[in-house]
Design an enzyme around this catalytic site. Structure first.
Site, PDB file in Angstrom:
ATOM      1  N   ASN A 262      16.313  -7.550  16.495  1.00 61.64           N
ATOM      2  CA  ASN A 262      16.312  -6.462  18.392  1.00 61.64           C
ATOM      3  C   ASN A 262      17.689  -6.759  18.447  1.00 61.64           C
ATOM      4  OD1 ASN A 262      13.661  -5.552  17.288  1.00 61.64           O
ATOM      5  ND2 ASN A 262      12.565  -7.168  18.349  1.00 61.64           N
TER       6      ASN A 262
ATOM      7  N   ASN B   4      15.441  -1.887  17.010  1.00 59.48           N
ATOM      8  CA  ASN B   4      14.421  -1.460  17.171  1.00 59.48           C
ATOM      9  C   ASN B   4      14.072  -0.049  18.301  1.00 59.48           C
ATOM     10  OD1 ASN B   4      11.537  -0.537  18.567  1.00 59.48           O
ATOM     11  ND2 ASN B   4      10.773  -3.151  19.324  1.00 59.48           N
ATOM     12  N   PRO B   5      13.745   1.062  17.082  1.00 59.11           N
ATOM     13  CA  PRO B   5      14.080   2.518  18.338  1.00 59.11           C
ATOM     14  C   PRO B   5      13.949   2.592  19.330  1.00 59.11           C
ATOM     15  CG  PRO B   5      13.171   2.254  15.542  1.00 59.11           C
ATOM     16  CD  PRO B   5      13.087   1.369  16.226  1.00 59.11           C
TER      17      PRO B   5
ATOM     18  N   SER C  23       4.867  -7.782  12.357  1.00 55.85           N
ATOM     19  CA  SER C  23       5.957  -7.554  12.996  1.00 55.85           C
ATOM     20  C   SER C  23       7.083  -7.071  12.284  1.00 55.85           C
ATOM     21  CB  SER C  23       5.939  -9.390  14.127  1.00 55.85           C
ATOM     22  OG  SER C  23       6.018 -10.477  13.461  1.00 55.85           O
TER      23      SER C  23
ATOM     24  N   GLY D 160       9.417 -10.089  12.603  1.00 55.71           N
ATOM     25  CA  GLY D 160       9.974 -11.325  12.022  1.00 55.71           C
ATOM     26  C   GLY D 160       9.478 -11.424  11.303  1.00 55.71           C
TER      27      GLY D 160
ATOM     28  N   HIS E  99       0.429  -6.437  17.824  1.00 54.39           N
ATOM     29  CA  HIS E  99       0.811  -7.252  16.970  1.00 54.39           C
ATOM     30  C   HIS E  99       0.970  -8.554  17.236  1.00 54.39           C
ATOM     31  CE1 HIS E  99       4.658  -5.439  15.423  1.00 54.39           C
ATOM     32  NE2 HIS E  99       5.034  -5.638  16.527  1.00 54.39           N
TER      33      HIS E  99
END
Ligand SMILES: *[C@@H]1O[C@H](CO)[C@@H](O)[C@H](O)[C@H]1NC(C)=O
Ligand SMILES: *[C@@H]1O[C@H](CO)[C@@H](O)[C@H](O)[C@H]1NC(C)=O
Ligand SMILES: *[C@@H]1O[C@H](CO)[C@@H](O)[C@H](O)[C@H]1NC(C)=O
Ligand SMILES: *[C@@H]1O[C@H](CO)[C@@H](O)[C@H](O)[C@H]1NC(C)=O
Ligand SMILES: *[C@@H]1O[C@H](CO)[C@@H](O)[C@H](O)[C@H]1NC(C)=O
Ligand SMILES: *[C@@H]1O[C@H](CO)[C@@H](O)[C@H](O)[C@H]1NC(C)=O
Length: 361
Positions: free
Chosen positions: A178, A197-198, A283, A285, A331
């Site tokens: 991000n 992240n869009p 997520s 991650g 998440h």
């Protein structure tokens, strides 16, 4: 009778933990035998914690106080990587999800006019056109070779004051998330892959066609790192991702904008749902830690700690650079965390939750 049973149990425990020989070797004087006793108890404690954390799968029954105390103890135990476990993980991930061949869309694995499904929709698809195809990367940054030591750096506030920058920067491949801020002392500077992240693009750089400078400045910090966007997760992501690609491709050709394969995201999601992980979506991650388990020889995980206090019970910020929190519905960070702890206990990866050793010793 009860006493005898107790003695038997103690003996079994000692034998199970391979410590009994040590007890017999060193008994010449009381001083060292006391040390050996302490050593043995320590080993038993470590073995017990390792067993406990290697079967932990949810956080519902977790008492934070004892959890952090035991975790602190466990992290001070000698860490043993388990090559067999690492190889088993690598093989099953490659067989089931195949990050090696399909983590992103590349010119090689994607054809013009190919229909690309969405991760979260069974009906909608995107048709890859020639113009976008020409801007896809030729191949993966690792192009077939296995990566060595990888550092996956989450944004957890636990990294603040950690002095882990040097250690992270010494990895062969560094993954971040991000567009997280970087600095040399705590989180390091080296970056090979960073997610975008869009939603963040829409919030911070929606004006990028008229004025690309803020976006270009922000991404230049990461050198030639690939910028990975989940362009086909939800339909709203596609337009933002393609706009980002079109703006950055001519200005920073050395810094590829890459799109995650929705099929990879979906199969990995199903794999973990099948293992009982309860979350709407993984997520990013957790996702890229799995990618690293497939692609890297050795995986080191930093900044993954979804709780409000550190292991010494000091309050810490949620992120090391801001106070944003993930969507609680989307998440399940603490559920993911215990899975990481499980992998650590099994010797499949190394979790770093304490400050890094300083250089001055
Ligand atoms: C390493 O992992 C394998 C596969 O899970 C397991 O069978 C073995 O007991 C582990 N070895 C050690 C020393 O824990
Ligand atoms: C992974 O994908 C690549 C490229 O699509 C393919 O060549 C390879 O056979 C796949 N590997 C597995 C294990 O499915
Ligand atoms: C893609 O589809 C277009 C329109 O149907 C067609 O003109 C073009 O030849 C196709 N390209 C390839 C490489 O198949
Ligand atoms: C980034 O890419 C450019 C152009 O390919 C190259 O000249 C430069 O050395 C690269 N920088 C790093 C840090 O790898
Ligand atoms: C980091 O260190 C600074 C300066 O020593 C201190 O003020 C701050 O509270 C520390 N932050 C955390 C999260 O430990
Ligand atoms: C590095 O970043 C951390 C987290 O934002 C901050 O606490 C620390 O002061 C920064 N250090 C430097 C040298 O910029």
């Amino acid at each position: 009778m009860a006493f005898l049973r107790w003695i038997l149990r103690l003996l079994t425990l000692l034998i199970v933990s391979h410590s009994v020989c040590v007890l017999f070797y060193y008994t010449p004087n009381t001083h060292s035998s006391r040390e050996v006793m302490r050593d043995t108890l320590q080993r038993l404690h470590c073995a017990k914690l390792r067993r406990k954390f290697s079967i932990i799968t949810d956080t519902k029954s977790l008492n934070m106080k004892t959890f952090t105390q035991e975790l602190g103890d466990f992290l001070n135990c000698p860490y043993k990587p388990n090559m067999t476990e690492q190889e088993l993980n690598r093989l099953s991930l490659q067989f089931l999800c195949n990050a090696t061949g399909s983590l992103f869309h590349t010119k090689r694995n994607t054809a013009v006019n190919q229909s690309i499904p969405y991760e979260t929709s069974a009906t909608q698809t995107y048709t890859m056109n020639a113009a976008i195809h020409s801007m896809l990367p030729e191949d993966f940054p690792w192009s077939g070779r296995r990566l060595g030591r990888c550092a996956v750096v989450g944004s957890g506030g636990i990294l603040k004051n950690s002095s882990c920058g040097r250690e992270i920067d010494s990895a062969d491949f560094v993954i971040r998330f991000n567009l997280a801020l970087i600095n040399d002392s705590d989180v390091g500077l080296k970056t090979d892959l960073i997610t975008v992240n869009p939603t963040q693009i829409r919030r911070e750089f929606n004006n990028m066609e008229q004025n690309p400078d803020p976006l270009v400045e922000r991404v230049s910090v990461y050198g030639n790192a690939s910028l990975a966007i989940p362009a086909f997760a939800y339909t709203f992501c596609t337009g933002l991702s393609i706009r980002t690609l079109k703006v950055l491709h001519p200005i920073r050709p050395q810094q590829p904008v890459v799109f995650f394969s929705p099929i990879y995201l979906r199969t990995l999601d199903r794999l973990w749902k099948g293992r009982g992980l309860k979350s709407v979506r993984l997520s990013s991650g957790f996702l890229l830690i799995n990618t690293a388990l497939e692609l890297c020889e050795d995986v080191h995980v930093y900044g993954f700690w979804p709780f409000d206090t550190d292991l010494q019970d000091n309050p810490i910020p949620y992120h090391y650079y801001d106070q944003l929190r993930p969507h609680p519905y989307m998440h399940k960070m603490s559920e993911e965390f215990v899975r990481l702890l499980q992998l650590h206990s099994q010797g499949a990866l190394t979790l770093h939750l304490q400050p890094c050793p300083s250089e001055t010793h």
